[in-house]
Motif scaffolding. Structure first.
Motif, mmCIF file in Angstrom:
data_model
loop_
_atom_site.group_PDB
_atom_site.id
_atom_site.type_symbol
_atom_site.label_atom_id
_atom_site.label_comp_id
_atom_site.label_asym_id
_atom_site.label_seq_id
_atom_site.Cartn_x
_atom_site.Cartn_y
_atom_site.Cartn_z
ATOM 1 N N PHE A 18 9.460 -3.091 30.206
ATOM 2 C CA PHE A 18 9.588 -1.666 30.524
ATOM 3 C C PHE A 18 10.767 -1.096 29.743
ATOM 4 O O PHE A 18 11.687 -1.817 29.357
ATOM 5 N N GLU A 19 10.705 0.197 29.496
ATOM 6 C CA GLU A 19 11.713 0.855 28.670
ATOM 7 C C GLU A 19 12.564 1.791 29.499
ATOM 8 O O GLU A 19 12.058 2.492 30.378
ATOM 9 N N VAL A 20 13.850 1.788 29.206
ATOM 10 C CA VAL A 20 14.798 2.722 29.806
ATOM 11 C C VAL A 20 15.718 3.215 28.690
ATOM 12 O O VAL A 20 16.431 2.405 28.076
ATOM 13 N N GLN A 21 15.655 4.511 28.409
ATOM 14 C CA GLN A 21 16.498 5.115 27.377
ATOM 15 C C GLN A 21 16.375 4.369 26.049
ATOM 16 O O GLN A 21 17.362 3.972 25.429
ATOM 17 N N ASP A 22 15.120 4.164 25.639
ATOM 18 C CA ASP A 22 14.799 3.545 24.352
ATOM 19 C C ASP A 22 15.255 2.093 24.249
ATOM 20 O O ASP A 22 15.340 1.551 23.140
ATOM 21 N N LYS A 23 15.544 1.461 25.360
ATOM 22 C CA LYS A 23 15.871 0.039 25.364
ATOM 23 C C LYS A 23 14.782 -0.717 26.116
ATOM 24 O O LYS A 23 14.168 -0.194 27.039
ATOM 25 N N ASN A 24 14.568 -1.965 25.723
ATOM 26 C CA ASN A 24 13.519 -2.786 26.319
ATOM 27 C C ASN A 24 14.114 -3.765 27.321
ATOM 28 O O ASN A 24 15.120 -4.426 27.037
ATOM 29 N N PHE A 25 13.450 -3.844 28.487
ATOM 30 C CA PHE A 25 13.931 -4.711 29.566
ATOM 31 C C PHE A 25 12.779 -5.541 30.109
ATOM 32 O O PHE A 25 11.604 -5.162 30.018
ATOM 33 N N VAL A 26 13.158 -6.693 30.697
ATOM 34 C CA VAL A 26 12.230 -7.526 31.465
ATOM 35 C C VAL A 26 12.940 -7.950 32.743
ATOM 36 O O VAL A 26 14.164 -7.836 32.866
ATOM 37 N N TYR A 27 12.151 -8.437 33.706
ATOM 38 C CA TYR A 27 12.710 -9.004 34.926
ATOM 39 C C TYR A 27 12.755 -10.523 34.776
ATOM 40 O O TYR A 27 11.716 -11.178 34.653
#
Length: 378
Positions: free
Chosen positions: A302-311
């Motif tokens: 998922f993306e937040v402020q053009d950054k990519n994240f995972v759990y």
């Protein structure tokens, strides 16, 4: 006293109910299960698409080499023609008149030469008998040479006149397809006028530009050191459908373009059905092998402020968000550049129901499903 006891009892019941609810909520949170995958290095392929321009291997302008009226148009637009086939016929009457005039001039020069030859023989006899001086002999020879030069000049003029007549018949320079014909019968054509173009569509060139960074990091590795060519490439047409034949990159420029920082490549594609046309566009797809790539499914990101994240799930099954930097995308996966490592467990599906810090019940993806998942990216 009885009232006080009743209030106390209700208070205790409420507390117990609240504790029970909290316990159930906590237990419910702990009992939520999510599919989890463990990251591992995989060998995969990376597709890169580049905008390409298509050109016929041969595409030649057919221009009039002489002026004249367009008498005949022997072909139609879109028609296939053979090498040497008559395409256009200009009126050659005035050029044929020039041929007749040049022919007459040649005959006159030949006759004049014969007259000079007879005179030269007469002078020679007189010189031999010492009737006239030797200088007359030299003059006669000069007249003979002048007469021969006049013949050669007349022959050249005749050849030129015949050539101009032949230029009135305009023929195909090679096998190909006729493009647009802007003039009609009876049009007055000037010398140099564009009559049509002929395209050899049996094979097509596809030109595309590659950035210096991509050239050095991926494409250069696929070059054949002996031939400076690459393996097969694919072509995606303007409607994003795959062209049925693969091509070969056969050459590249030697200089990077200064403003864009790119270098041009040329691929050759067979075109047996003439589907590809000169001037069309498409995408050239280059496939690069990537060894030991760390793949992350797109649906786990998922993306937040053009950054990519995972759990990421730790050893105590607690969830924590972690950002990572992707190197590129291949199919439905990201190739990780940094931020994640082999062995990390991440939530594969249902991330919209996950919160940072919560504890889950991990459900490892079955090995068969995991293999199929990665196989889709290979």
């Amino acid at each position: 006293m009885n009232g006080y006891t009743g209030v106390s009892t209700l208070f205790i019941v409420a507390i117990l109910a609240g504790c029970t609810a909290k316990s159930e909520t906590k237990e419910e949170s702990k009992s939520q299960a999510f599919p989890v995958i463990q990251l591992s290095h995989q060998n995969t392929t990376l597709d890169r698409d580049y905008a390409g321009n298509l050109e016929a291997v041969q595409n030649v302008e057919i221009r009039a080499r002489i002026a004249g009226y367009l008498d005949k148009i022997m072909v139609d637009e879109g028609q296939s023609v053979r090498k040497g086939q008559l395409l256009f016929q200009l009126n050659a009457a005035e050029y044929q008149a020039e041929v007749a005039k040049a022919q007459a001039s040649l005959e006159s020069a030949i006759a004049q030469s014969k007259s000079v030859e007879v005179e030269s023989e007469r002078v020679k006899l007189l010189v031999d008998k010492n009737i006239i001086s030797a200088s007359e002999s030299k003059l006669a020879k000069a007249k003979m040479e002048s007469a021969k030069a006049a013949i050669n000049e007349a022959k050249a003029a005749l050849d030129n006149a015949r050539l101009r007549v032949s230029m009135a018949s305009i023929r195909a320079p090679f096998d190909g397809v006729i493009n647009r014909i802007p003039f009609k019968r009876g049009s007055l054509i000037d010398e140099g006028t564009l009559l049509t173009t002929v395209s050899d569509l049996r094979e097509m060139y596809a030109y595309f530009n590659v950035s210096e960074k991509e050239y050095l990091t991926s494409i250069k590795k696929r070059l054949d050191p002996n031939k400076t060519t690459m393996r097969e490439v694919e072509l995606l047409l303007a409607d994003d459908t795959h062209y049925g034949h693969k091509g070969m990159v056969e050459t590249t420029e030697t200089i990077f373009e200064g403003n864009s920082g790119t270098i041009a490549f040329r691929a050759r594609f067979p075109n047996p059905n003439h589907l590809l046309r000169h001037g069309a566009t498409g995408k050239i797809r280059l496939t690069t092998d990537v060894d030991d790539a760390l793949l992350v499914p797109q649906k786990a990101v998922f993306e937040v402020q053009d950054k990519n994240f995972v759990y990421v799930v730790d050893n105590r099954n607690r969830v924590k968000t972690r950002s990572f930097i992707p190197r590129s995308r291949v199919d439905q996966f990201y190739i990780v550049q940094s931020g994640l490592r082999e062995g990390d467990r991440i939530i594969y599906e249902g991330i919209q129901n996950v919160k940072d810090g919560m504890t889950i019940v991990p459900k490892p993806l079955p090995s068969d499903s995991l293999k199929a998942l990665y196989a889709s990216a290979l």
